[in-house]
Design a protein around this motif. Structure first.
Motif, PDB file in Angstrom:
ATOM      1  N   LEU A  48       1.529  -1.469   0.157  1.00  0.00           N
ATOM      2  CA  LEU A  48      -0.207   0.320  -0.143  1.00  0.00           C
ATOM      3  C   LEU A  48       0.720   1.739   0.039  1.00  0.00           C
ATOM      4  O   LEU A  48       1.097   1.567   1.026  1.00  0.00           O
ATOM      5  CB  LEU A  48      -0.538  -0.062   1.290  1.00  0.00           C
ATOM      6  CG  LEU A  48      -1.611   1.014   1.309  1.00  0.00           C
ATOM      7  CD1 LEU A  48      -3.521   0.808  -0.371  1.00  0.00           C
ATOM      8  CD2 LEU A  48      -2.839   1.141   2.402  1.00  0.00           C
ATOM      9  N   ARG A  52      -1.167   4.304  -3.888  1.00  0.00           N
ATOM     10  CA  ARG A  52      -2.117   3.256  -4.004  1.00  0.00           C
ATOM     11  C   ARG A  52      -3.364   3.606  -3.026  1.00  0.00           C
ATOM     12  O   ARG A  52      -4.168   3.530  -3.135  1.00  0.00           O
ATOM     13  CB  ARG A  52      -1.421   1.938  -4.394  1.00  0.00           C
ATOM     14  CG  ARG A  52      -2.225   0.794  -3.804  1.00  0.00           C
ATOM     15  CD  ARG A  52      -2.840   0.471  -4.879  1.00  0.00           C
ATOM     16  NE  ARG A  52      -4.037  -0.865  -4.759  1.00  0.00           N
ATOM     17  CZ  ARG A  52      -3.537  -2.315  -5.368  1.00  0.00           C
ATOM     18  NH1 ARG A  52      -2.288  -2.478  -4.995  1.00  0.00           N
ATOM     19  NH2 ARG A  52      -4.925  -3.334  -5.049  1.00  0.00           N
ATOM     20  N   GLU A  53      -2.710   4.320  -1.584  1.00  0.00           N
ATOM     21  CA  GLU A  53      -3.741   4.359  -1.005  1.00  0.00           C
ATOM     22  C   GLU A  53      -4.809   5.204  -1.314  1.00  0.00           C
ATOM     23  O   GLU A  53      -6.020   5.951  -1.046  1.00  0.00           O
ATOM     24  CB  GLU A  53      -2.763   4.830   0.203  1.00  0.00           C
ATOM     25  CG  GLU A  53      -4.136   4.617   1.695  1.00  0.00           C
ATOM     26  CD  GLU A  53      -3.354   5.643   2.641  1.00  0.00           C
ATOM     27  OE1 GLU A  53      -4.513   6.014   3.770  1.00  0.00           O
ATOM     28  OE2 GLU A  53      -2.249   5.534   2.401  1.00  0.00           O
ATOM     29  N   GLN A  54      -4.406   6.181  -2.210  1.00  0.00           N
ATOM     30  CA  GLN A  54      -5.062   7.847  -2.444  1.00  0.00           C
ATOM     31  C   GLN A  54      -6.114   6.961  -3.992  1.00  0.00           C
ATOM     32  O   GLN A  54      -7.258   7.521  -3.406  1.00  0.00           O
ATOM     33  CB  GLN A  54      -4.750   8.680  -3.011  1.00  0.00           C
ATOM     34  CG  GLN A  54      -3.845   9.190  -2.232  1.00  0.00           C
ATOM     35  CD  GLN A  54      -3.003  10.084  -3.028  1.00  0.00           C
ATOM     36  OE1 GLN A  54      -2.356  10.305  -4.141  1.00  0.00           O
ATOM     37  NE2 GLN A  54      -2.483  11.219  -2.538  1.00  0.00           N
ATOM     38  N   VAL A  57      -9.024   4.345  -1.286  1.00  0.00           N
ATOM     39  CA  VAL A  57     -10.013   5.640  -1.563  1.00  0.00           C
ATOM     40  C   VAL A  57     -10.377   6.394  -2.581  1.00  0.00           C
ATOM     41  O   VAL A  57     -12.217   6.371  -1.754  1.00  0.00           O
ATOM     42  CB  VAL A  57      -8.801   6.571  -0.034  1.00  0.00           C
ATOM     43  CG1 VAL A  57     -10.108   7.905  -0.074  1.00  0.00           C
ATOM     44  CG2 VAL A  57      -8.008   5.932   0.658  1.00  0.00           C
TER      45      VAL A  57
END
Length: 107
Positions: A48, A52-54, A57
């Motif tokens: 992550l 990738r987190e953005q 989300v």
């Protein structure tokens, strides 16, 4: 210690044996494995990344807005969070089992 590595069923399996005949401290071994896995995935195979987190989300938020809901079923989350390739490695059944275990049986 004596170590032997063999290929079994597509996996490399390491066999460890104490040369002095003493017993293995399973808790110590589990802690060592956990530390090794954490080091590997935190530094070498980061799953992550911030980018990738953005993306995850944003995908979850878009889907919640599209449906007008504040939460999504875990099966839908699985499809949004993992790429098709990752879904081959992390099945829905495994994902649901992990979620249930993490929630103490409340998932």
């Amino acid at each position: 210690w004596e170590a032997r590595i063999e290929g079994r069923g597509g996996f490399a399996v390491a066999f460890l044996r104490r040369v002095d005949g003493g017993s293995i401290d399973v808790e110590e071994m589990e802690a060592h494995v956990q530390q090794a896995l954490t080091a590997w995935f935190d530094s070498t195979e980061v799953f992550l990344t911030p980018q990738r987190e953005q993306q995850v989300v944003a995908a979850l938020s878009r889907r919640q807005q599209d449906l007008g809901v504040s939460s999504l079923p875990l099966a839908e989350v699985h499809g949004l969070v993992f790429t098709p390739e990752e879904q081959q490695e992390i099945s829905l059944a495994d994902f649901l089992a992990d979620a249930e275990a993490s929630a103490g049986g409340r998932a």
